[in-house]
Design an enzyme around this catalytic site. Structure first.
Site, PDB file in Angstrom:
ATOM      1  N   ALA A 158       0.683  -0.828  -0.004  1.00  0.00           N
ATOM      2  CA  ALA A 158       0.253  -0.408  -0.390  1.00  0.00           C
ATOM      3  C   ALA A 158       1.029   1.402   0.080  1.00  0.00           C
ATOM      4  O   ALA A 158       1.684   1.364   0.434  1.00  0.00           O
ATOM      5  CB  ALA A 158      -1.138  -0.325   1.339  1.00  0.00           C
ATOM      6  N   PRO A 159       0.502   2.426  -0.618  1.00  0.00           N
ATOM      7  CA  PRO A 159       0.956   3.676  -0.442  1.00  0.00           C
ATOM      8  C   PRO A 159       0.338   5.067   0.779  1.00  0.00           C
ATOM      9  O   PRO A 159       0.266   4.109   1.683  1.00  0.00           O
ATOM     10  CB  PRO A 159       0.771   4.193  -1.279  1.00  0.00           C
ATOM     11  N   TRP A 160       1.782   5.768   1.274  1.00  0.00           N
ATOM     12  CA  TRP A 160       1.425   7.042   2.034  1.00  0.00           C
ATOM     13  C   TRP A 160       0.433   7.649   1.791  1.00  0.00           C
ATOM     14  O   TRP A 160       0.059   8.103   2.531  1.00  0.00           O
ATOM     15  CB  TRP A 160       2.842   7.465   2.812  1.00  0.00           C
ATOM     16  N   LYS A 184       2.107  -4.776   3.495  1.00  0.00           N
ATOM     17  CA  LYS A 184       3.009  -4.091   4.094  1.00  0.00           C
ATOM     18  C   LYS A 184       2.578  -2.783   3.193  1.00  0.00           C
ATOM     19  O   LYS A 184       2.653  -2.405   1.930  1.00  0.00           O
ATOM     20  CB  LYS A 184       4.564  -4.041   2.576  1.00  0.00           C
ATOM     21  N   ALA A 186       3.152   1.532   3.062  1.00  0.00           N
ATOM     22  CA  ALA A 186       4.500   2.693   2.989  1.00  0.00           C
ATOM     23  C   ALA A 186       5.429   3.145   4.320  1.00  0.00           C
ATOM     24  O   ALA A 186       4.518   2.764   5.352  1.00  0.00           O
ATOM     25  CB  ALA A 186       3.921   3.904   2.727  1.00  0.00           C
ATOM     26  N   GLU A 187       6.326   2.391   4.497  1.00  0.00           N
ATOM     27  CA  GLU A 187       7.204   2.628   5.689  1.00  0.00           C
ATOM     28  C   GLU A 187       6.880   3.768   6.447  1.00  0.00           C
ATOM     29  O   GLU A 187       7.413   4.150   7.522  1.00  0.00           O
ATOM     30  CB  GLU A 187       8.915   1.910   5.325  1.00  0.00           C
ATOM     31  N   GLU A 259      -3.926  -1.301  -8.727  1.00  0.00           N
ATOM     32  CA  GLU A 259      -3.826   0.625  -8.832  1.00  0.00           C
ATOM     33  C   GLU A 259      -2.968   0.958  -8.732  1.00  0.00           C
ATOM     34  O   GLU A 259      -1.717   1.279  -7.629  1.00  0.00           O
ATOM     35  CB  GLU A 259      -4.748   0.209  -7.426  1.00  0.00           C
ATOM     36  N   CYS A 293      -4.753   9.782  -5.608  1.00  0.00           N
ATOM     37  CA  CYS A 293      -4.578   9.223  -7.071  1.00  0.00           C
ATOM     38  C   CYS A 293      -5.669   9.505  -8.034  1.00  0.00           C
ATOM     39  O   CYS A 293      -5.748   9.547  -8.918  1.00  0.00           O
ATOM     40  CB  CYS A 293      -4.250   7.997  -7.069  1.00  0.00           C
ATOM     41  N   GLU A 392       1.688  12.970 -13.822  1.00  0.00           N
ATOM     42  CA  GLU A 392       1.066  12.348 -11.961  1.00  0.00           C
ATOM     43  C   GLU A 392       2.181  13.682 -10.842  1.00  0.00           C
ATOM     44  O   GLU A 392       3.182  12.993 -10.642  1.00  0.00           O
ATOM     45  CB  GLU A 392       1.276  11.372 -11.840  1.00  0.00           C
TER      46      GLU A 392
HETATM   47  P1  NAD Z   1       5.398   4.398  -4.622  1.00  0.00           P
HETATM   48  O1  NAD Z   1       4.952   3.458  -5.847  1.00  0.00           O
HETATM   49  O2  NAD Z   1       6.093   4.723  -4.441  1.00  0.00           O
HETATM   50  O3  NAD Z   1       5.372   2.919  -3.226  1.00  0.00           O
HETATM   51  C1  NAD Z   1       3.407   1.797  -3.123  1.00  0.00           C
HETATM   52  C2  NAD Z   1       4.406   1.034  -2.214  1.00  0.00           C
HETATM   53  O4  NAD Z   1       4.988   0.281  -2.743  1.00  0.00           O
HETATM   54  C3  NAD Z   1       4.945   2.136  -1.066  1.00  0.00           C
HETATM   55  O5  NAD Z   1       4.781   0.609   0.064  1.00  0.00           O
HETATM   56  C4  NAD Z   1       6.334   1.464  -0.952  1.00  0.00           C
HETATM   57  O6  NAD Z   1       7.432   0.782   0.051  1.00  0.00           O
HETATM   58  C5  NAD Z   1       6.248   0.072  -1.806  1.00  0.00           C
HETATM   59  N1  NAD Z   1       7.583  -0.535  -2.671  1.00  0.00           N
HETATM   60  C6  NAD Z   1       8.441   0.727  -3.413  1.00  0.00           C
HETATM   61  N2  NAD Z   1       9.143   0.147  -4.327  1.00  0.00           N
HETATM   62  C7  NAD Z   1       8.718  -1.183  -3.743  1.00  0.00           C
HETATM   63  C8  NAD Z   1       9.821  -2.927  -4.476  1.00  0.00           C
HETATM   64  N3  NAD Z   1      10.799  -2.100  -5.676  1.00  0.00           N
HETATM   65  N4  NAD Z   1       8.495  -3.609  -4.687  1.00  0.00           N
HETATM   66  C9  NAD Z   1       7.834  -3.654  -3.536  1.00  0.00           C
HETATM   67  N5  NAD Z   1       7.179  -2.719  -3.064  1.00  0.00           N
HETATM   68  C10 NAD Z   1       8.182  -1.379  -3.105  1.00  0.00           C
HETATM   69  O7  NAD Z   1       4.235   5.281  -4.332  1.00  0.00           O
HETATM   70  P2  NAD Z   1       3.955   5.935  -3.037  1.00  0.00           P
HETATM   71  O8  NAD Z   1       4.384   7.029  -3.052  1.00  0.00           O
HETATM   72  O9  NAD Z   1       3.813   5.600  -1.758  1.00  0.00           O
HETATM   73  O10 NAD Z   1       2.400   6.325  -3.391  1.00  0.00           O
HETATM   74  C11 NAD Z   1       1.522   6.765  -4.562  1.00  0.00           C
HETATM   75  C12 NAD Z   1       1.237   6.706  -5.996  1.00  0.00           C
HETATM   76  O11 NAD Z   1       0.170   5.569  -5.443  1.00  0.00           O
HETATM   77  C13 NAD Z   1       0.680   7.600  -6.762  1.00  0.00           C
HETATM   78  O12 NAD Z   1       1.084   6.963  -8.124  1.00  0.00           O
HETATM   79  C14 NAD Z   1      -1.084   7.031  -6.998  1.00  0.00           C
HETATM   80  O13 NAD Z   1      -1.174   7.433  -7.989  1.00  0.00           O
HETATM   81  C15 NAD Z   1      -0.825   5.994  -5.720  1.00  0.00           C
HETATM   82  N6  NAD Z   1      -1.994   5.390  -5.851  1.00  0.00           N
HETATM   83  C16 NAD Z   1      -3.133   5.039  -6.862  1.00  0.00           C
HETATM   84  C17 NAD Z   1      -4.168   4.661  -6.218  1.00  0.00           C
HETATM   85  C18 NAD Z   1      -5.535   3.957  -7.218  1.00  0.00           C
HETATM   86  O14 NAD Z   1      -5.964   3.262  -6.199  1.00  0.00           O
HETATM   87  N7  NAD Z   1      -5.071   3.095  -7.909  1.00  0.00           N
HETATM   88  C19 NAD Z   1      -4.463   4.419  -4.740  1.00  0.00           C
HETATM   89  C20 NAD Z   1      -3.308   5.342  -3.734  1.00  0.00           C
HETATM   90  C21 NAD Z   1      -2.196   5.624  -4.581  1.00  0.00           C
END
Ligand code: NAD
Length: 505
Positions: A158-160, A184, A186-187, A259, A293, A392
């Site tokens: 999941a994201p932050w 997992k 976001a840290e 997503e 998003c 984005e």
């Molecule tokens: P991110 O892709 O940087 O990180 C998302 C998650 O992936 C975090 O938990 C991170 O620790 C993990 N991650 C990072 N590198 C990884 C790897 N190599 N392997 C496995 N996991 C890994 O995104 P973010 O900055 O946390 O969140 C913002 C993004 O999320 C934006 O692009 C946003 O549009 C998207 N988002 C999409 C939706 C949706 O429903 N489509 C909803 C919320 C956020």
């Protein structure tokens, strides 16, 4: 806001929730959770390493047969109790979410937390309503029916931006359908995901059904995606990381749900209610500081309304009150971090060479200087193929461009790689009807932008991913369908055996 529980006390035992117990990570690396409104450390914890992921997956695997074998009614009861526990903890959850993300307390109190409680109640009901085609004698000689079965251990990432809601969107449909899960978060924002999992335990959901590993992407995240005992990966995050996750999940042949990012268009036809469009654009662009998003990011306004829309949006953006997220009077908090704020500012600064920054475009000073704040920003007249229109940004930045014909407006709305959400604004039912058919996105709002509900699916088209969160549709992601076929003839030599034995049949 009277709540001041001590995060450090609450998570003193660690930030890994495995087999029903909070424990420290074993990566050997500490991570600070920082309040982005002040830059101060709220908590420091030991990140999960690959051994913690393995332990969490093992716990989920052990819990799977019992949970998958529980009746839908038993799972539903547990989820109803879970919703009640979350309701009781609403104030703590809102406080922790505001603290770790910088979200205004009005948003967490009126949106994040009630949305999560409602989602939990929805899946409590939905757990008893798994769909399938009716059993029948489709071949004439057999009775066929489908079983909708859980997949096994789900690994979710999941994201932050909405840590609590993302935990809910991932965990609820998975466990409602009888799976067990390792999430997992976001840290940088683990707190409310851990609180959510502990609330589930308090509600009587068995240990091991829901596990949370708070770790970094490249080690804990990739281990979870590649783990041989994880049957499905459900990822929400950026399109760039999603591509990498997809590669690892595909190599290990897993069910995959993605997503990803968005760049939602906001299409205003010349017969639209201008006041509604202006308010909708400002609210839709600034929700969660634009770190959403589905946030409105590209407004296309038909020429006759263009200048009035630009003036209206800029004027309204200037009334938005930035401030302490814990103050109920605050409209807009900081962005998630100083690094992210600087990234957002970079997009706006690079756009200045070819576009007009009508308002915003800077960090506020004074009392807010220490936080990761950025002013609501309107950028007019950028080129369609420019970075600010195509990429984005994930901040409180709205680009606005004019268009002439309806055809052109719809073409522009579709002209990015993304397809998560969009809105169209008009009083003409034929124009809005066309927009709903022709805009390629997983959600199209008419005369509004942002609302979501538990009963309806959320998910992308194109580079925004595939699969659905929320709603009955999410069971498509978290279940697998088995066809069971009974012979009804009791005949040893079936008609179809002629294809093998010919006349000897
Ligand atoms: P991110 O892709 O940087 O990180 C998302 C998650 O992936 C975090 O938990 C991170 O620790 C993990 N991650 C990072 N590198 C990884 C790897 N190599 N392997 C496995 N996991 C890994 O995104 P973010 O900055 O946390 O969140 C913002 C993004 O999320 C934006 O692009 C946003 O549009 C998207 N988002 C999409 C939706 C949706 O429903 N489509 C909803 C919320 C956020």
């Amino acid at each position: 806001m009277t709540n001041r529980f001590q995060v450090r006390d609450r998570f003193a035992d660690g930030a890994q929730f495995i087999a029903g117990r909070l424990r420290p990570g074993t990566s050997g690396r500490a991570h600070a959770v920082v309040n982005p409104a002040t830059g101060e450390e709220i908590h420091s914890y030991e990140l999960a390493g690959t051994a913690d992921v393995d332990a969490a997956v093992a716990a989920a695997r052990t819990a799977f047969p019992g949970w998958a074998g529980a009746t839908p009614a038993a799972r539903s009861d547990a989820l109803h109790r879970f919703a009640a526990v979350l309701s009781r903890q609403a104030e703590d959850l809102a406080y922790a979410e505001s603290l770790q993300c910088g979200k205004p307390i009005r948003l967490t109190t009126e949106f994040d937390v009630p949305g999560t409680v409602d989602n939990t109640a929805f899946f409590a009901g939905a757990a008893r309503h798994l769909d399938g085609v009716s059993a029948g004698e489709y071949s004439g000689d057999h009775t066929s029916y489908v079983r909708r079965e859980p997949i096994g251990v789900v690994g979710s990432i999941a994201p932050w931006n909405y840590p609590l809601q993302m935990a809910a969107w991932k965990i609820l449909p998975a466990v409602a359908a009888g799976n067990t899960i390792v999430l997992k978060p976001a840290e940088i924002t683990p707190l409310t995901s851990l609180m959510f999992a502990r609330a589930a335990q308090e509600a009587g959901i068995p240990d091991g059904v829901i596990n949370v590993v708070s770790g970094a992407g490249p080690d804990a995240g990739e281990r979870l995606v590649g783990h041989p005992d994880v049957a499905m990966t459900s990822f929400t995050g950026s399109t760039a990381v999603g591509r990498r996750v997809a590669g690892i999940a595909t190599a290990t042949v897993k069910r995959l749900h993605l997503e990803l990012g968005g760049k939602a268009p906001f299409l205003v036809f010349d017969d639209a209610d201008l006041e509604a469009a202006v308010h909708g654009a400002v609210a839709g662009a600034l929700i969660n500081g634009g770190q959403d998003c589905t946030a409105a990011t590209r407004a296309y306004v038909q020429r006759p309304l263009y200048e009035a829309f630009v003036a209206g949006v800029a004027g309204l953006m200037e009334t938005v009150r930035l401030g302490d997220p814990l103050d109920p009077a605050t409209d807009l908090g900081p962005l998630i971090s100083h690094t992210h704020r600087d990234r957002v500012a970079g997009f706006v600064d690079r756009a200045r060479a070819h576009a007009r920054v009508v308002t915003g475009g800077e960090a506020p000073g004074g009392d807010l200087k220490a936080g990761a704040y950025y002013r609501p920003t309107l950028v007019a007249d950028a080129a369609q193929d420019s970075e600010i229109v195509q990429s984005e940004i994930f901040g409180p930045v709205l680009a606005v461009l004019p268009f002439d014909s309806d055809d052109e407006g719809i073409d522009l709305a579709n002209d990015t790689p993304y397809g998560l959400a969009a809105s169209a604004w008009s009083r003409d039912v034929y124009r809005t009807g066309r927009a709903t058919r022709e805009i390629r996105a997983g959600c199209v709002w008419i005369n509004d932008h942002i609302p979501i509900i538990s009963e309806m699916p959320h998910g992308g088209y194109r580079a925004s991913g595939f699969g659905k969160d929320m709603s009955q549709y999410s069971f498509e992601e978290y279940t697998q369908v088995k066809h069971v076929m009974y012979d009804n003839t009791a005949v040893a030599r079936k008609d179809w055996h002629r294809t093998i034995f010919g006349d000897r049949c």
